[in-house]
Scaffold this active site. Structure first.
Site, PDB file in Angstrom:
ATOM      1  N   ASP A  42       2.594   8.738  -5.901  1.00 26.89           N
ATOM      2  CA  ASP A  42       2.498  10.158  -6.270  1.00 26.89           C
ATOM      3  C   ASP A  42       2.495  11.085  -5.059  1.00 26.89           C
ATOM      4  O   ASP A  42       2.402  12.303  -5.215  1.00 26.89           O
ATOM      5  CB  ASP A  42       1.276  10.411  -7.167  1.00 26.89           C
ATOM      6  CG  ASP A  42      -0.008   9.848  -6.584  1.00 26.89           C
ATOM      7  OD1 ASP A  42       0.032   9.272  -5.477  1.00 26.89           O
ATOM      8  OD2 ASP A  42      -1.059   9.984  -7.235  1.00 26.89           O
TER       9      ASP A  42
ATOM     10  N   GLU B 196     -11.069   3.324   7.193  1.00 25.32           N
ATOM     11  CA  GLU B 196     -10.028   4.243   7.644  1.00 25.32           C
ATOM     12  C   GLU B 196     -10.734   5.477   8.212  1.00 25.32           C
ATOM     13  O   GLU B 196     -10.880   5.627   9.412  1.00 25.32           O
ATOM     14  CB  GLU B 196      -9.113   4.601   6.470  1.00 25.32           C
ATOM     15  CG  GLU B 196      -7.999   5.582   6.798  1.00 25.32           C
ATOM     16  CD  GLU B 196      -7.286   6.085   5.545  1.00 25.32           C
ATOM     17  OE1 GLU B 196      -7.832   5.980   4.438  1.00 25.32           O
ATOM     18  OE2 GLU B 196      -6.182   6.638   5.688  1.00 25.32           O
TER      19      GLU B 196
ATOM     20  N   ASP C 282       1.917   3.723   3.341  1.00 26.00           N
ATOM     21  CA  ASP C 282       0.868   4.496   2.677  1.00 26.00           C
ATOM     22  C   ASP C 282       1.474   5.519   1.727  1.00 26.00           C
ATOM     23  O   ASP C 282       1.165   5.553   0.548  1.00 26.00           O
ATOM     24  CB  ASP C 282      -0.073   5.190   3.672  1.00 26.00           C
ATOM     25  CG  ASP C 282      -1.259   5.839   2.979  1.00 26.00           C
ATOM     26  OD1 ASP C 282      -1.120   6.992   2.513  1.00 26.00           O
ATOM     27  OD2 ASP C 282      -2.312   5.186   2.872  1.00 26.00           O
TER      28      ASP C 282
ATOM     29  N   GLY D 116      -9.169   7.996  -1.749  1.00 24.51           N
ATOM     30  CA  GLY D 116      -9.762   9.322  -1.558  1.00 24.51           C
ATOM     31  C   GLY D 116     -10.702   9.401  -0.369  1.00 24.51           C
ATOM     32  O   GLY D 116     -10.693   8.540   0.509  1.00 24.51           O
TER      33      GLY D 116
ATOM     34  N   HIS E 179       1.298   4.959  -2.069  1.00 19.95           N
ATOM     35  CA  HIS E 179       0.889   5.963  -3.069  1.00 19.95           C
ATOM     36  C   HIS E 179       2.160   6.632  -3.594  1.00 19.95           C
ATOM     37  O   HIS E 179       2.736   7.497  -2.930  1.00 19.95           O
ATOM     38  CB  HIS E 179      -0.045   6.989  -2.432  1.00 19.95           C
ATOM     39  CG  HIS E 179      -1.352   6.409  -1.973  1.00 19.95           C
ATOM     40  ND1 HIS E 179      -2.479   6.401  -2.760  1.00 19.95           N
ATOM     41  CD2 HIS E 179      -1.703   5.787  -0.824  1.00 19.95           C
ATOM     42  CE1 HIS E 179      -3.469   5.822  -2.109  1.00 19.95           C
ATOM     43  NE2 HIS E 179      -3.022   5.430  -0.929  1.00 19.95           N
TER      44      HIS E 179
ATOM     45  N   HIS F 277      -9.795   1.122  -0.646  1.00 20.09           N
ATOM     46  CA  HIS F 277      -9.684   1.752   0.665  1.00 20.09           C
ATOM     47  C   HIS F 277     -11.030   1.645   1.391  1.00 20.09           C
ATOM     48  O   HIS F 277     -12.070   1.913   0.798  1.00 20.09           O
ATOM     49  CB  HIS F 277      -9.343   3.235   0.521  1.00 20.09           C
ATOM     50  CG  HIS F 277      -7.935   3.520   0.152  1.00 20.09           C
ATOM     51  ND1 HIS F 277      -7.372   3.145  -1.041  1.00 20.09           N
ATOM     52  CD2 HIS F 277      -6.959   4.175   0.839  1.00 20.09           C
ATOM     53  CE1 HIS F 277      -6.115   3.544  -1.075  1.00 20.09           C
ATOM     54  NE2 HIS F 277      -5.831   4.178   0.044  1.00 20.09           N
TER      55      HIS F 277
ATOM     56  N   HIS G 292       0.849  -1.202   0.000  1.00 20.40           N
ATOM     57  CA  HIS G 292       0.000   0.000   0.000  1.00 20.40           C
ATOM     58  C   HIS G 292       0.885   1.253   0.000  1.00 20.40           C
ATOM     59  O   HIS G 292       1.258   1.758   1.049  1.00 20.40           O
ATOM     60  CB  HIS G 292      -0.913  -0.018   1.229  1.00 20.40           C
ATOM     61  CG  HIS G 292      -2.025   0.984   1.146  1.00 20.40           C
ATOM     62  ND1 HIS G 292      -3.355   0.635   1.103  1.00 20.40           N
ATOM     63  CD2 HIS G 292      -2.015   2.345   1.057  1.00 20.40           C
ATOM     64  CE1 HIS G 292      -4.108   1.716   1.004  1.00 20.40           C
ATOM     65  NE2 HIS G 292      -3.312   2.773   0.986  1.00 20.40           N
TER      66      HIS G 292
END
Ligand SMILES: [Zn+2]
Length: 327
Positions: free
Chosen positions: A16, A193, A271, A163, A14, A190, A12
């Site tokens: 970017d 959370e 993350d 998101g 990201h 996701h 997991h």
């Protein structure tokens, strides 16, 4: 104990929102270390996920060109190598990188080619997951999952919905997941959370994913824990990021240890590495200090994550040997 050299699996991540200061400097030499801390790194504590996401734009501004995307991958692999990661699944949303005039397909082509080069140069295995975001319109989700299909056979292997889970409903994106199912595309999503156990139930029932991003708030519902166990659902856990986002008040209050002792399949991830100032090695150190985790737990989590990876069995077998040998 030096946790850095243990072979790690990170599912997991990201990519970017993971540029290091070195990566940012390559793209904008005028940014000082102090600027990086102020403008790019996230605050130590956010009110919630929506607050956290409001800190994403500055880093995305640097990732709107071919060069920006290439540096993003090169910088990521340098960080993975330093961190002892032997397999990483990197995720990003192609629609977040169009402001320099690139089309979504160009974005995927550039990131895919850079990833193939980095894998060959580093010896670190990696695959890509394309994300849609909750606030996107359904057509953007469809285009994103269609790109996963178009790039089949490359390092692009999966589809994810990320998101603001509290602000935008899942149902807007169901059609894209139906497409994924019809085209045998691996999915994760996701959930659990920003929202509670009900969001995990909703995601399980609507999408039938083999994995959930976070899912930590399953701790609120013993029946959900049983369901996750029964269906062998893997949870991609990112404890430091959860604490930063105020999902739990402290690292000691995070349920990762409890869920692990319940026998759930779970893995450890950061993350992201720009907004959340953590590495996999740092996460291991915290788990060791806070919960007394040792090689035994770290090996089990790496193997759980590898089992849940979007990889062919032959490659999993090779990586499993490497991971066991390194523990
Ligand atoms: Zn995430």
């Amino acid at each position: 104990m030096n946790w850095r050299t243990l072979p790690k699996v990170e599912l997991h991540l990201h990519v970017d929102t993971s540029l290091s200061y070195a990566g940012v400097s390559e793209l904008d030499a005028s940014v000082t270390a102090a600027d990086y801390q102020r403008d790019f790194a996230g605050p130590a504590h956010c009110d919630d996920l929506a607050d956290f996401l409001s800190h994403v734009p500055p880093i995305l501004n640097l990732l709107q060109t071919e060069r920006g995307l290439q540096v993003m991958i090169e910088d990521m692999f340098r960080q993975l190598a330093t961190d002892g990661v032997v397999y990483a699944e990197l995720r990003f949303a192609p629609f977040q990188h169009l402001r320099g005039g690139l089309a979504p397909r160009d974005v995927v082509r550039i990131v895919e080619a850079a990833t193939q080069r980095a894998v060959a140069d580093s010896g670190i295995e990696s695959r890509l997951i394309l994300c849609s975001l909750r606030h996107f319109d359904p057509d953007q989700s469809m285009q994103t999952v269609e790109l996963v299909n178009e790039f089949k056979g490359s390092t692009v292997v999966g589809y994810d919905l990320a998101g603001d889970e509290a602000g935008f409903p899942l149902e807007r994106h169901l059609e894209s997941f139906r497409y994924a199912q019809a085209h045998h595309i691996s999915i994760t999503s996701h959930a659990g959370e920003a929202c509670g156990a009900s969001s995990v139930w909703e995601t399980l029932d609507a999408l039938h994913p083999p994995r959930i991003g976070h899912g930590v708030r399953a701790i609120e519902d013993p029946a959900l824990i049983q369901r996750l166990k029964h269906d062998h659902i893997h949870l991609e856990m990112c404890p430091t990021c959860n604490v930063q986002l105020n999902v739990f008040p402290s690292y000691a209050a995070h349920p990762i240890n409890q869920l692990y002792r319940e026998g759930l399949s779970l893995g450890i991830s950061t993350d992201n590495r720009t907004l959340t100032p953590i590495t996999m090695t740092g996460e291991y150190e915290r788990l060791a200090t806070t919960f007394g985790w040792t090689n035994r737990e770290f090996l089990q989590c790496a193997l759980y994550a590898l089992d849940a990876a979007f990889l062919p069995d032959t490659l999993k077998t090779r990586l499993r040997e490497r991971i066991i040998a390194g523990h």
